[in-house]
Design a protein around this motif. Structure first.
Motif, PDB file in Angstrom:
ATOM      1  N   CYS A  26      72.461  -8.125  53.598  1.00  0.00           N
ATOM      2  CA  CYS A  26      73.218  -7.031  52.985  1.00  0.00           C
ATOM      3  C   CYS A  26      72.458  -5.715  53.146  1.00  0.00           C
ATOM      4  O   CYS A  26      72.908  -4.811  53.832  1.00  0.00           O
ATOM      5  CB  CYS A  26      73.480  -7.318  51.512  1.00  0.00           C
ATOM      6  SG  CYS A  26      74.521  -8.754  51.214  1.00  0.00           S
ATOM      7  N   ASP A  27      71.295  -5.628  52.498  1.00  0.00           N
ATOM      8  CA  ASP A  27      70.492  -4.405  52.610  1.00  0.00           C
ATOM      9  C   ASP A  27      69.850  -4.302  53.990  1.00  0.00           C
ATOM     10  O   ASP A  27      69.649  -3.196  54.502  1.00  0.00           O
ATOM     11  CB  ASP A  27      69.415  -4.389  51.529  1.00  0.00           C
ATOM     12  CG  ASP A  27      69.995  -4.320  50.132  1.00  0.00           C
ATOM     13  OD1 ASP A  27      70.885  -3.476  49.907  1.00  0.00           O
ATOM     14  OD2 ASP A  27      69.583  -5.103  49.269  1.00  0.00           O
ATOM     15  N   CYS A  28      69.490  -5.417  54.581  1.00  0.00           N
ATOM     16  CA  CYS A  28      68.899  -5.460  55.922  1.00  0.00           C
ATOM     17  C   CYS A  28      69.536  -6.619  56.679  1.00  0.00           C
ATOM     18  O   CYS A  28      69.842  -7.658  56.088  1.00  0.00           O
ATOM     19  CB  CYS A  28      67.390  -5.672  55.867  1.00  0.00           C
ATOM     20  SG  CYS A  28      66.494  -4.565  54.771  1.00  0.00           S
ATOM     21  N   VAL A  29      69.724  -6.431  57.991  1.00  0.00           N
ATOM     22  CA  VAL A  29      70.350  -7.469  58.812  1.00  0.00           C
ATOM     23  C   VAL A  29      69.485  -7.690  60.053  1.00  0.00           C
ATOM     24  O   VAL A  29      69.042  -6.730  60.681  1.00  0.00           O
ATOM     25  CB  VAL A  29      71.781  -7.060  59.224  1.00  0.00           C
ATOM     26  CG1 VAL A  29      72.402  -8.128  60.118  1.00  0.00           C
ATOM     27  CG2 VAL A  29      72.657  -6.829  58.000  1.00  0.00           C
ATOM     28  N   GLY A  30      69.253  -8.940  60.391  1.00  0.00           N
ATOM     29  CA  GLY A  30      68.487  -9.275  61.581  1.00  0.00           C
ATOM     30  C   GLY A  30      67.315 -10.164  61.251  1.00  0.00           C
ATOM     31  O   GLY A  30      67.314 -10.891  60.255  1.00  0.00           O
ATOM     32  N   GLU A  31      66.295 -10.111  62.092  1.00  0.00           N
ATOM     33  CA  GLU A  31      65.059 -10.845  61.856  1.00  0.00           C
ATOM     34  C   GLU A  31      64.176  -9.986  60.958  1.00  0.00           C
ATOM     35  O   GLU A  31      63.579  -9.009  61.390  1.00  0.00           O
ATOM     36  CB  GLU A  31      64.356 -11.146  63.178  1.00  0.00           C
ATOM     37  CG  GLU A  31      65.084 -12.157  64.037  1.00  0.00           C
ATOM     38  CD  GLU A  31      65.047 -13.543  63.419  1.00  0.00           C
ATOM     39  OE1 GLU A  31      64.025 -13.901  62.798  1.00  0.00           O
ATOM     40  OE2 GLU A  31      66.041 -14.279  63.561  1.00  0.00           O
TER      41      GLU A  31
END
Length: 619
Positions: free
Chosen positions: A301-306
């Motif tokens: 949500c706040d950050c997406v990815g690895e």
């Protein structure tokens, strides 16, 4: 305990040890609280030598007397430094427990109860929300010391969003030390807006298909403690209760660029003259604290990815350590194309860009602020502030035009206001000794030097003193500010440099006669520059809360110190001036602002020529 790097954030063990040392020194009786607890970073020479002890700067508040003071605890040596109670005219930042106290005092006040009953709201007291708001400084005789103002909002239940139902004209003035109501203002009979402000529970659209972000081989960055390396960049990630996210010892291609970067203050002045709003001018770092209000970030949500998360420890009101498990998010993301050219034979070459993102989010009352630092493959550093959350509203007559507020829903008006951030950039472009120049693009008068009228050029002006470095941005002349090394030149014989590129934004709109103008003088310029001093940390001074003004940048720069070949600190003001729109309700889409710090002659050529074409390109 293990020994952290001198610039690492405070640990739980250090916070516990520091509080214990203060208690042993007799400085923590039952009435003492801890409004602010921050690391006291070692001097630059000590850091470079790998030395320096771990110290904590404690602000102590005796809630029984209202007195406050500063203590420095060396947790490495087990020593306590205490200078006694402070006579600083400003107040320490607010305690979380004072928010609860403010609501208790407000709801117990006979004047507030009578005002609610007079308005026909006596049966809605249980679910009322009494917002605790910093009062600014207006020199009122009964508002010395530790005071708050409280505005009232209604809710249907304790889980409801209150901001849609302001009780207009009801202002409660509180003395937190004496725990009493100073007075209750009850002006006007404007009905409470009826329409709800709930922003969840809306049926979700079904048209979106998934976007998957995957890195099957993992991210390209490496993390060792708080040190991050990525694509030629090296930096340390920090966090403290006041500023929140900080960056340290930022270098590109093993050459220093920034010693420290942070956003140590933001002021939010309102442009409404109504009794419940003319005094609002929040200092979100100095009065409320970005870090102490930091979010525990949510994956996907706040950050997406690895993602790599960094935890942070802050002290609660009693000085005890509290963990924010995911205070900082580190990840990399695609950033479009970095460069492309199709040659005369029709053969294209294109390289995609990516950026490293270091971010945190703080929620302070009705607003949420995201702080995003971006590191780019071309050697640029970018900062982006994302303001979202819920706009602060008052009530009025439905359909009536107001000169200082826009109607967002029937009878619900959001006043004009600003969010003026101040970044602090302790620059270190190829070393400590640098100079500052203002570069404008200018037209050339038609004549012998411009026979066809088409010519333009650039003009570089040295900013040699603190007074000369108090500047405004000028988009009409593509103005940038350039930090040039005093010790290194590039292959063309020019000083290596970085440019601060501002984005168009207003400075403080309040008039010089306004209280907030004196308290937030830093926001009247886009740029200030000072020689580095380790005790010059916050642009509005150590304690902007209830301070009459003049502290921080205006006080420091009055000496008009020399900036030539100096260890420079840049202070850059930016941010949105918000005339609210109906589309900002009931929750506001992100409003972005920020700046760019980019190399100019720091590299001898494009530093991203060696990027691979990538398997995703169609050959």
């Amino acid at each position: 305990m293990s020994t952290p790097h001198p610039l690492d954030p405070l640990t739980a063990a250090e916070l516990s040890a520091g509080r214990a040392l203060l208690a042993d020194a007799g400085l923590v009786p039952d009435s003492v609280r801890f409004p602010q607890v921050v690391p006291l970073e070692p001097g630059k020479a000590d850091v470079r030598a790998g030395a320096g002890t771990r110290r904590i700067r404690y602000t102590l508040l005796d809630t029984a007397t209202g007195e406050s003071g500063e203590a420095v605890v060396d947790v490495t040596k087990g020593e306590v430094g205490w200078a006694g109670w402070s006579t600083d005219p400003g107040q320490p930042s607010y305690l979380f427990e004072e928010y609860e106290l403010a609501e208790q005092l407000t709801k117990a006040a006979a004047g507030w109860q009578a005002a609610m009953a007079r308005r026909g709201l006596g049966d809605r007291i249980d679910h009322a929300f009494c917002a605790p708001l910093a009062p600014g400084h207006f020199g009122r005789e009964d508002e010395s010391g530790r005071v708050l103002r409280s505005l009232t909002f209604l809710r249907e239940d304790d889980g409801d969003s209150p901001w849609a139902h302001p009780v207009e004209g009801l202002i409660v003035h509180l003395d937190l030390t004496r725990q009493e109501v100073l007075r209750v203002e009850d002006e006007g009979d404007v009905p409470v807006p009826a329409e709800h402000g709930r922003y969840t529970g809306v049926p979700a659209r079904t048209t979106q298909r998934p976007i998957e972000i995957t890195q099957p081989d993992g991210p390209s960055f490496a993390v060792d403690g708080t040190e991050v390396t990525w694509e030629g960049w090296r930096l340390r990630v920090g966090f403290n209760s006041r500023e929140g996210l900080t960056l340290h010892q930022v270098s590109f291609q093993d050459r220093p660029v920034l010693y420290r970067a942070s956003v140590p203050e933001m002021v939010v002045p309102y442009g409404d003259v109504a009794p419940g709003r003319f005094w609002i001018s929040y200092f979100d770092a100095g009065e409320y604290q970005f870090g102490k209000n930091g979010n525990d970030l949510r994956l996907g949500c706040d950050c997406v990815g690895e993602i790599r998360y960094f935890p942070a420890w802050v002290a609660d009101d009693h000085g005890e350590p509290v963990e924010i498990p995911r205070a900082i998010c580190l990840h990399e993301e695609d950033d479009g194309i970095l460069w492309k050219h199709t040659d005369l034979a029709g053969t294209p070459e294109v390289r995609r860009s990516r950026r490293l993102v270091v971010s945190s989010i703080s929620t302070i009352g009705n607003y949420d602020y995201g702080h995003y630092w971006y590191l780019h493959l071309d050697g640029s550093i970018e900062f982006e502030a994302k303001a979202t959350g819920i706009v602060f509203c008052g009530a009025g007559t439905p359909g009536q035009d107001q000169p200082h507020a826009t109607e967002l829903a029937p009878g619900l008006f959001a006043p004009v206001h600003q969010h003026l951030f101040c970044a602090r950039l302790d620059v270190e472009v190829d070393g400590e000794r640098t100079s500052l120049h203002e570069v404008d693009v200018v037209g050339v008068p038609t004549g012998p030097d411009n026979p066809y009228g088409n010519a333009f050029t650039w003009r570089s002006t040295p900013l040699r003193t603190e007074s000369e470095a108090q500047r405004h941005a000028d988009p009409a002349h593509a103005r940038v500010w350039e930090v040039r090394s005093a010790d290194r030149v590039n292959r063309l014989g020019k000083p290596t440099a970085y440019q601060l590129v501002p984005r168009p934004s207003a400075t403080l709109m309040a008039r010089p006669e306004a209280s907030v103008h004196a308290r937030a003088t830093f926001a009247t310029r886009h740029l200030w520059a000072t020689p580095y001093r380790d005790d010059e940390r916050y642009p509005a001074g150590e304690r902007p809360n209830a301070h009459p003004g003049g502290a921080g940048l205006p006080a420091w720069t009055a000496a008009d110190r020399d900036l030539v070949d100096a260890d420079l600190v840049l202070w850059h003001v930016f941010g949105p001036t918000h005339v609210p729109r109906p589309e900002d309700w009931p929750v506001m889409p992100v409003d972005k602002s920020g700046f760019l710090f980019r190399p100019n002659g720091f590299c001898d050529r494009n530093p991203a020529l060696d990027l691979p074409a990538g398997d995703h390109c169609d050959h």
